[in-house]
Design a protein around this motif. Sequence first.
Motif, PDB file in Angstrom:
ATOM      1  N   THR A   1       0.959  -1.067  -0.004  1.00 53.62           N
ATOM      2  CA  THR A   1       0.172   0.031   0.024  1.00 53.62           C
ATOM      3  C   THR A   1       0.791   1.168   0.044  1.00 53.62           C
ATOM      4  O   THR A   1       0.644   2.196  -0.872  1.00 53.62           O
TER       5      THR A   1
ATOM      6  N   GLU B   1      -5.581  -1.212  -4.964  1.00 58.69           N
ATOM      7  CA  GLU B   1      -5.747  -0.155  -4.325  1.00 58.69           C
ATOM      8  C   GLU B   1      -6.516   0.781  -5.178  1.00 58.69           C
ATOM      9  O   GLU B   1      -6.278   1.091  -6.309  1.00 58.69           O
TER      10      GLU B   1
ATOM     11  N   TYR C   1      -4.744   3.082   8.866  1.00 62.92           N
ATOM     12  CA  TYR C   1      -6.190   3.112   8.484  1.00 62.92           C
ATOM     13  C   TYR C   1      -6.933   4.118   9.157  1.00 62.92           C
ATOM     14  O   TYR C   1      -6.753   4.596  10.389  1.00 62.92           O
TER      15      TYR C   1
HETATM   16  N1  LIG Z   1      -1.444  -3.232   2.974  1.00 63.62           N
HETATM   17  C1  LIG Z   1      -2.459  -3.994   3.804  1.00 63.62           C
HETATM   18  C2  LIG Z   1      -3.729  -4.475   3.071  1.00 63.62           C
HETATM   19  C3  LIG Z   1      -4.441  -3.304   2.309  1.00 63.62           C
HETATM   20  C4  LIG Z   1      -4.193  -2.966   1.136  1.00 63.62           C
HETATM   21  N2  LIG Z   1      -4.838  -1.969   0.853  1.00 63.62           N
HETATM   22  C5  LIG Z   1      -5.382  -1.150   2.136  1.00 63.62           C
HETATM   23  N3  LIG Z   1      -4.909  -2.280   2.952  1.00 63.62           N
HETATM   24  C6  LIG Z   1      -1.787  -5.373   4.577  1.00 63.62           C
HETATM   25  O1  LIG Z   1      -0.631  -5.604   4.168  1.00 63.62           O
HETATM   26  O2  LIG Z   1      -2.363  -5.753   5.526  1.00 63.62           O
END
Ligand SMILES: N[C@@H](Cc1c[nH]c[nH+]1)C(=O)O
Length: 394
Positions: free
Chosen positions: A83, A129, A275
């Motif tokens: 992300t 995303e 988040y």
């Molecule tokens: N990157 C987050 C998952 C995610 C993607 N987009 C938003 N959240 C994870 O690794 O848990």
Amino acid sequence: MSKPFVFEKPAGMRDTLPAFYQKNEKIKSAIKNEMESWGYQFIQTPTLEYHDTVGEASAILDQQLFKLLDMEGKTLVLRPDMTAPIARVVSSSMKNVAYPIRLAYSSPVFRAQQREGGRPAEFEQVGIELIGDGTASAEAEALALMTEVIKKSGISSFTVAVGHIGFVQELLAEILGNDNRTGELLRYLNEKNYVGYASHVKELPLSSIDTQRLLKLLNLRGGADVLEEAAKLSPNVKGQRALTELKTLYTLLEDYDAAQNIVFDFTLFSHMSYYTGIVFEGYAAGIGAPISSGGRYDELLSRFDRHAPAIGFAIRMDYLIEALDNKNEFLRPQCILFTPERRKEALQWAKEKREKGIKIVMQDLSGVTNVDDFSKRFDEVHYLIGSQQGEDFS
Ligand SMILES: N[C@@H](Cc1c[nH]c[nH+]1)C(=O)O
């Protein structure tokens, strides 16, 4: 006698052997097709990123980052998620592309683990995303796509737990005020240590009404009626807004025909600190850890100077494959065992079969020591041995 030599691997590092690899590739391709058919475009980013940009933005505990130095002495990290790298790309190489932007990825990510934990420190995520769209429709799209992808991968029994970081944070902050105490309770929620949470709450010097409000949070898990229960905790304005957001989301998910697997869970709190709104996790029967997770992160892009609301999710391939029942077994190859005088005939036959998509192993008989053992690896074994016509391949 000296001890036998053991080829040790670093903690959490795993080899992927053929059976798992094949299954993973097949399921992954179904997932990627589904994401592409919703208009998400796949990109790749480097395995290494700078610690002070992507490393920090990734919101993983610092001790879980694999760090190394480049030739200039700058600290690099193995990317712990996708992300943050995507936020970097959208704010740099893609900064002239207008929002909303729909991107997808399929990449290994790295999170250091303690050896005793036995958890993988490198695993593959396939995710999307949706950046620059703050609407409820964007949330519904992300959740509906995640549900569809899980279904397409062959998992029939699963639930998607949906929570809201804003609601939980507001409630705790309103009751506890001080950040340390809030932080401690959030840590219990993140670890899913509800017993720890409850006993900590009982030790806090609070009015019995507030103690009850904090404890009731633990029961806020279930169908759409949980939203009514949550409203009874008399959340502040921001908390009420979060509930309205969730109600709208639920209605939209009904339109997408994706509401059947949804449960609300206000104890959901992620270790990813970026988040800001709804958060969600996918659970498959029989697997203790989430097979997918995601949420809204409306502040992350500002850290890269291109402010935008955003939402996304990632499927965790290793847990997803583990959750699949074995009915998805793959056809094993067929084998043709030949002796040199029949090689040409064998080659011709193998070519025809391979063109039809059948996997064929060609094996010179004199290269095999135990034919019985060797034959067990195949669905069918054909013999082209000696000068006589041995088998009819029609
Ligand atoms: N990157 C987050 C998952 C995610 C993607 N987009 C938003 N959240 C994870 O690794 O848990």
